[in-house]
Write an enzyme that holds these catalytic residues in place. Structure first.
Site, short mmCIF file in Angstrom:
data_model
loop_
_atom_site.label_atom_id
_atom_site.label_comp_id
_atom_site.label_asym_id
_atom_site.label_seq_id
_atom_site.Cartn_x
_atom_site.Cartn_y
_atom_site.Cartn_z
N PHE A 6 0.86 -1.19 0.00
CA PHE A 6 0.00 0.00 0.00
C PHE A 6 0.89 1.23 0.00
O PHE A 6 1.62 1.46 0.98
CB PHE A 6 -0.85 -0.06 1.26
N GLU A 47 -0.69 2.73 10.25
CA GLU A 47 -2.13 2.80 9.94
C GLU A 47 -2.81 3.92 10.73
O GLU A 47 -3.97 3.83 11.12
CB GLU A 47 -2.80 1.43 10.09
N1 COS Z 1 -14.11 7.34 4.78
C1 COS Z 1 -14.54 7.96 3.66
N2 COS Z 1 -14.18 9.24 3.34
C2 COS Z 1 -13.34 9.87 4.18
C3 COS Z 1 -12.86 9.28 5.36
C4 COS Z 1 -13.28 7.95 5.65
N3 COS Z 1 -12.86 7.31 6.74
N4 COS Z 1 -12.05 10.14 6.00
C5 COS Z 1 -12.02 11.25 5.25
N5 COS Z 1 -12.81 11.09 4.15
C6 COS Z 1 -13.09 12.08 3.10
C7 COS Z 1 -13.74 13.30 3.72
O1 COS Z 1 -15.13 13.14 3.80
C8 COS Z 1 -13.33 14.38 2.75
O2 COS Z 1 -14.16 14.31 1.60
P1 COS Z 1 -14.99 15.62 1.11
O3 COS Z 1 -13.93 16.64 0.82
O4 COS Z 1 -15.70 15.11 -0.11
O5 COS Z 1 -15.85 15.99 2.25
C9 COS Z 1 -11.94 13.95 2.31
O6 COS Z 1 -11.86 12.55 2.53
C10 COS Z 1 -10.86 14.67 3.07
O7 COS Z 1 -11.03 14.38 4.43
P2 COS Z 1 -10.46 15.30 5.58
O8 COS Z 1 -10.81 16.73 5.30
O9 COS Z 1 -10.87 14.73 6.89
O10 COS Z 1 -8.88 15.13 5.34
P3 COS Z 1 -7.63 15.64 6.18
O11 COS Z 1 -6.59 16.03 5.22
O12 COS Z 1 -8.06 16.61 7.21
O13 COS Z 1 -7.06 14.28 6.87
C11 COS Z 1 -6.78 12.44 8.35
C12 COS Z 1 -7.71 13.41 7.61
C13 COS Z 1 -5.73 13.11 9.22
C14 COS Z 1 -7.74 11.64 9.20
C15 COS Z 1 -6.09 11.50 7.32
O14 COS Z 1 -5.12 12.21 6.58
C16 COS Z 1 -5.41 10.32 7.95
O15 COS Z 1 -6.05 9.32 8.28
N6 COS Z 1 -4.08 10.39 8.12
C17 COS Z 1 -3.28 9.26 8.58
C18 COS Z 1 -2.89 8.45 7.40
C19 COS Z 1 -2.40 7.12 7.85
O16 COS Z 1 -3.08 6.36 8.53
N7 COS Z 1 -1.19 6.81 7.42
C20 COS Z 1 -0.61 5.56 7.75
C21 COS Z 1 0.08 5.07 6.55
S1 COS Z 1 -0.62 3.72 5.86
S2 COS Z 1 0.23 2.27 6.88
#
Ligand code: COS
Length: 381
Positions: free
Chosen positions: A122, A363
């Protein structure tokens, strides 16, 4: 469809035996040699572990989320490096295809991922985009029937064994945030892909992470997952699921360490009695058991809700946050109960102490989980 209870118990018993009879005796060797032996990987393939979450029609076991986290708990009873071998095929590497792939993409990739013939990885994280995943800079620019990919992905689990990458890249460089990102299936043999040397890590030796560099790699447009600009949602939904699986592993590791600590407390004598008779040691055991039990209940509840069709973004974040922090505390107490022996490599407890540290980071860090939980509360979900 869920397995009947007898079949489910048989599956869990098979995994339990594989873990206890094959993996546990090899833990020290795997850590020392930084590799899981090929014959163990072959056994994982035979048991169907690569395809736990892949639908039956594509050759997987098609487990429900509840069943998958129960298996993850069993796999947690040994060094997490073993689970990592199958982890990306079960979770973040394959689920983009399972949830967002079209028929042709599913037919082409899922049977080979389910059998373990192809390993998936991924590719989300980059040198400048970790927790802030939406700021990723890798580009995928449309050129005729292809996308041309350029950029560097970092800390990519199983990249050195991968036959396929689920890649998140910016297909619209004019759009800065989440909306400019698309997801792709990228065959690892595509010219222009370079996988770096595995990083030296604090723990989980035997599980490998590397850089993946894309230099003018051409990806056919028919390998895009979902629509243009939907890649960030693909990644987030894949992670919602992955966070439950990791929480299950955390519960399993905690239960293993509690078992080790109880056995040691029953046997080790100080001040003329077994250390388990001291109330201060009992308090540590009781705290660990209580927290592991709470995490088990949380993970299973969230998994059941997901199986019932509920959106569990917040619950998965709660489970990952609590279970990963919990196993850190349980590992710390296990070292404390073992005393000097807990700090010495031969006993293996210090290895688990190091291994579990990453659960609070990958994650999604604990801080990202807090953010997801609070945002969902505030928006009223
Ligand atoms: N399911 C579906 N859609 C989602 C979602 C989810 N769980 N989380 C966010 N989205 C969508 C939002 O609805 C938004 O869409 P719209 O613009 O159409 O409303 C879009 O994605 C952007 O979401 P958001 O504004 O919340 O994004 P941010 O940049 O603020 O980031 C976090 C959100 C911090 C939660 C995200 O970047 C994250 O999870 N970061 C960690 C990444 C991670 O786990 N990395 C590990 C590496 S992989 S091992």
């Amino acid at each position: 469809m869920a397995l009947d209870l007898e079949t489910r118990e048989q599956l869990l018993e098979t995994v339990r035996r594989f873990v206890r009879e094959t993996c546990v005796p090899l833990e020290a060797k795997v850590a020392e040699e930084d590799r899981v032996p090929d014959d163990v990987i072959a056994q994982m393939r035979e048991l169907g572990l690569f395809g736990l979450s892949i639908p039956v029609e594509y050759g997987g076991l098609g487990l429900t989320m509840e069943e998958e986290v129960l298996v993850a708990m069993e796999l947690g009873h040994t060094s997490p490096a073993f689970r990592s071998v199958i982890g990306t095929n079960v979770g973040i590497g394959s689920q983009g295809v399972v949830m967002f792939g079209n028929d042709a993409q599913k037919r082409e990739w899922l049977p080979r991922l389910a059998s373990g013939e192809v390993v998936s990885s991924f590719c989300l994280t980059e040198p400048g985009a970790g927790s802030d995943a939406a700021s990723l800079k890798t580009t995928a620019i449309r050129d005729g029937d292809d996308y041309v990919v350029n950029g560097t992905k970092r800390f990519i689990t199983n990249a050195n064994r991968a036959g396929m990458f689920t890649l998140m890249a910016r297909s619209d460089p004019q759009r800065k945030g989440a909306s400019g990102i698309s997801a792709f299936i990228v065959p690892a043999g595509t010219p222009g892909i370079h996988v770096g040397k595995p990083e030296k890590k604090m723990g989980q030796q035997g599980a490998h992470i590397s850089d993946v560099v894309f230099e003018n790699a051409r990806v056919p447009a028919h390998l895009r997952l979902g629509g243009e600009g939907e890649g960030f949602k693909v990644a987030m939904q894949v992670l919602d699921r992955g966070r439950l699986h990791i929480s299950g592993v955390c519960v399993g590791v905690a239960e293993r360490l509690i078992g080790e600590a109880v056995a040691y407390a029953r046997e080790r004598e100080q001040f003329g009695q077994k250390i388990g008779e001291f109330q201060l040691v009992q308090a540590m055991l009781a705290d660990s058991k209580t927290e592991a039990y709470a995490a088990r209940c949380m993970v299973l509840d969230a998994a059941k809700r997901r199986d019932a069709g509920e959106s569990v973004t917040m619950e998965a974040a709660c489970a990952k946050y609590f279970a990963s922090e919990m196993v850190g505390r349980v590992a710390d107490r296990a070292v404390q109960i073992f005393g000097g022996a807990g700090y010495v490599a031969d006993y293996g407890i210090e290895r688990f102490y190091r291994d579990v540290r990453i659960f609070r980071i990958y994650e999604g860090t604990s801080q990202v989980q807090q953010l997801v939980i609070a945002r969902n509360l505030l928006k009223g979900d």
